[in-house]
Design a protein around this motif. Structure first.
Motif, mmCIF file in Angstrom:
data_model
loop_
_atom_site.group_PDB
_atom_site.id
_atom_site.type_symbol
_atom_site.label_atom_id
_atom_site.label_comp_id
_atom_site.label_asym_id
_atom_site.label_seq_id
_atom_site.Cartn_x
_atom_site.Cartn_y
_atom_site.Cartn_z
ATOM 1 N N PRO A 21 0.816 -1.229 0.000
ATOM 2 C CA PRO A 21 0.000 0.000 0.000
ATOM 3 C C PRO A 21 0.841 1.267 0.000
ATOM 4 N N VAL A 22 2.019 1.172 0.622
ATOM 5 C CA VAL A 22 2.891 2.352 0.684
ATOM 6 C C VAL A 22 3.339 2.742 -0.725
ATOM 7 N N ALA A 23 3.877 1.764 -1.480
ATOM 8 C CA ALA A 23 4.325 2.051 -2.844
ATOM 9 C C ALA A 23 3.166 2.495 -3.719
ATOM 10 N N LYS A 24 2.023 1.856 -3.535
ATOM 11 C CA LYS A 24 0.854 2.160 -4.365
ATOM 12 C C LYS A 24 0.380 3.588 -4.164
ATOM 13 N N TYR A 25 0.187 3.986 -2.905
ATOM 14 C CA TYR A 25 -0.406 5.308 -2.654
ATOM 15 C C TYR A 25 0.620 6.429 -2.691
ATOM 16 N N VAL A 26 1.880 6.115 -2.441
ATOM 17 C CA VAL A 26 2.914 7.137 -2.644
ATOM 18 C C VAL A 26 2.991 7.501 -4.119
ATOM 19 N N LEU A 27 2.966 6.485 -4.992
ATOM 20 C CA LEU A 27 2.975 6.743 -6.427
ATOM 21 C C LEU A 27 1.709 7.470 -6.867
ATOM 22 N N PHE A 28 0.583 7.112 -6.272
ATOM 23 C CA PHE A 28 -0.674 7.760 -6.633
ATOM 24 C C PHE A 28 -0.656 9.244 -6.273
ATOM 25 N N PHE A 29 -0.306 9.566 -5.033
ATOM 26 C CA PHE A 29 -0.299 10.976 -4.612
ATOM 27 C C PHE A 29 0.833 11.754 -5.276
ATOM 28 N N PHE A 30 1.926 11.076 -5.595
ATOM 29 C CA PHE A 30 3.012 11.703 -6.344
ATOM 30 C C PHE A 30 2.508 12.182 -7.705
ATOM 31 N N ASN A 31 1.772 11.315 -8.395
ATOM 32 C CA ASN A 31 1.212 11.677 -9.697
ATOM 33 C C ASN A 31 0.056 12.651 -9.570
ATOM 34 N N LEU A 32 -0.723 12.509 -8.507
ATOM 35 C CA LEU A 32 -1.853 13.407 -8.313
ATOM 36 C C LEU A 32 -1.391 14.854 -8.166
ATOM 37 N N LEU A 33 -0.281 15.044 -7.454
ATOM 38 C CA LEU A 33 0.260 16.396 -7.273
ATOM 39 C C LEU A 33 0.610 17.017 -8.620
ATOM 40 N N PHE A 34 1.355 16.289 -9.455
ATOM 41 C CA PHE A 34 1.746 16.821 -10.753
ATOM 42 C C PHE A 34 0.568 16.871 -11.714
ATOM 43 N N TRP A 35 -0.432 16.036 -11.507
ATOM 44 C CA TRP A 35 -1.644 16.084 -12.308
ATOM 45 C C TRP A 35 -2.375 17.405 -12.088
ATOM 46 N N VAL A 36 -2.493 17.808 -10.818
ATOM 47 C CA VAL A 36 -3.134 19.084 -10.495
ATOM 48 C C VAL A 36 -2.317 20.244 -11.044
ATOM 49 N N ILE A 37 -0.990 20.167 -10.897
ATOM 50 C CA ILE A 37 -0.121 21.222 -11.426
ATOM 51 C C ILE A 37 -0.283 21.342 -12.940
ATOM 52 N N SER A 38 -0.378 20.204 -13.635
ATOM 53 C CA SER A 38 -0.529 20.232 -15.091
ATOM 54 C C SER A 38 -1.852 20.870 -15.501
#
Length: 310
Positions: A21-38
Motif C-alpha cells: 500500500p505504501v508504494a501504491k499510494y505514494v505513487l498515486f499521490f506523487f502523480n496526483l500532485l503533478f496532475w493538479v499542477i498540469s
C-alpha cells in the motif's frame, strides 16, 4: 533468468497481497500532485491565449509562451493520468506506459544536458556568427547537429524580436531577459531593426523608428519614474555613443557567460528535475513487479482450490 516467486505450500487468505500500500499510494499521490499542477498550467495557458487578439495570436504562434505552457501541461497531464489511474487500479499497462514515458523524458533531458555542456560554446556562441552574418562559414569540426542548433537559436531570437509588439507575454519575457542580463537584441542592439516598429529605414512611418525597447536602457538607481522613451533613436547612433545610454551587447553573449558562471546552479536544477522522474520510474517498476507477483499468487490459489494435489 526470470525472477521466480516463492509459492506458499497452501493457499493464502484472500486478504493477503504482494502489493505494498505504501508504494501504491505514494505513487498515486506523487502523480496526483503533478496532475493538479498540469491542469493549472493548461488553464493558465488557455486563459492567456484567449486574452490575445486572434490575428496577433496566430502571427506569433511559434514563439508564444502560452503555447509552450499548454504543451508542457498537456504532456504532463497525460503522463500523470497514466500514473494515477495505473497505481490506483493496479493496471500494469498504464504503469508501463507511465514508466516508459518518464524514462524517455529522463534520457532526453540527460542527453540535452550533456550535449549542452559539451557544445555550449559552439551552439550558443556560434550563433553570434550566424545572426551577424547569415552567409558566414561555420568553422571547426562541429558535429552535424551544431549548425542546425545555431540556426534554431537564430530563428527563435529573430522571431521573438519580430513579434515583440504582437504578444504582451512575449514582450514581458523579452524585457525581463534584457533587463536581467543587461543586454539588447540577439547579437547587438541593431537587431531590433528587424521589428517593423523599430525598423531604421527611412520609409518607416513609426514614431519608434530606429529605437530600442526601454529594457535596453542603462538603469539609473536615482530615477524614480522609468523613461520608456530612453531608447528613442539609439539604432542611428554608433556603438560608443549608444553605450552611454543603452546596453549595446547582445543577449547571446551574456547568456553564454551566465551559463558558464552558473554551471553548478544549472546542474542542481537539472538534478532536481531528474530526481522526481527517477522516483516515479522506480516506484512504477516496483509496483508492476508486485502486481505480477499478486497475479501469480491468485492463479496459484485458484488452481490449488480446484486441485488440492496441484
Amino acid at each position: 533468468m526470470a525472477r521466480r516467486v516463492a509459492v506458499p505450500a497452501g493457499p493464502l487468505g484472500d486478504d493477503f497481497s504482494f502489493v505494498s500500500p505504501v508504494a501504491k499510494y505514494v505513487l498515486f499521490f506523487f502523480n496526483l500532485l503533478f496532475w493538479v499542477i498540469s491542469m493549472v498550467m493548461v488553464a493558465v495557458g488557455v486563459y492567456a491565449r484567449l486574452l490575445k487578439h486572434a490575428e496577433a495570436a496566430m502571427a506569433c504562434l511559434a514563439v508564444d509562451p502560452a503555447i509552450l505552457l499548454i504543451m508542457v501541461g498537456v504532456l504532463t497531464f497525460l503522463i500523470t493520468f497514466c500514473g494515477c489511474v495505473g497505481s490506483l487500479r493496479e493496471n500494469i499497462c498504464l504503469l508501463q506506459l507511465f514508466s516508459v514515458c518518464l524514462t524517455i523524458i529522463f534520457l532526453l533531458q540527460l542527453a540535452a544536458g550533456v550535449l549542452g555542456f559539451v557544445f555550449s560554446d559552439e551552439v550558443l556562441g556560434g550563433a553570434v556568427g550566424v545572426l551577424g552574418d547569415p552567409n558566414a562559414v561555420l568553422l571547426g569540426d562541429s558535429p552535424p547537429f551544431v549548425p542546425q542548433a545555431r540556426g534554431k537559436v537564430s530563428e527563435i531570437i529573430n522571431g521573438a524580436i519580430v513579434h515583440y509588439r504582437d504578444d504582451l507575454d512575449l514582450q514581458n519575457l523579452i524585457d525581463f531577459g534584457q533587463k536581467e542580463f543587461s543586454c539588447c537584441g540577439g547579437v547587438s542592439y541593431k537587431d531590433w531593426s528587424q521589428n517593423m516598429y523599430f525598423n531604421c529605414t527611412a520609409t518607416n512611418p513609426s514614431h519608434e523608428r530606429c529605437s530600442v525597447p526601454f529594457s535596453c536602457c542603462l538603469h539609473d538607481p536615482d530615477q524614480a519614474v522609468i523613461n520608456t522613451m530612453c531608447g528613442h533613436g539609439m539604432q542611428a547612433r554608433g556603438y560608443l555613443e549608444a553605450s552611454a545610454f543603452i546596453h549595446t551587447n547582445g543577449c547571446i553573449d551574456k547568456l553564454v557567460n551566465w551559463t558558464h558562471s552558473n554551471l553548478f546552479l544549472l546542474g542542481g536544477i537539472t538534478l532536481g528535475l531528474a530526481l522526481p522522474q527517477l522516483v516515479g520510474i522506480i516506484l512504477a517498476q516496483l509496483l508492476i513487479n508486485q502486481i505480477r507477483d499478486q497475479i501469480k499468487l491468485q492463479l496459484y490459489n485458484q488452481q490449488h482450490r480446484a486441485d488440492p494435489w496441484y
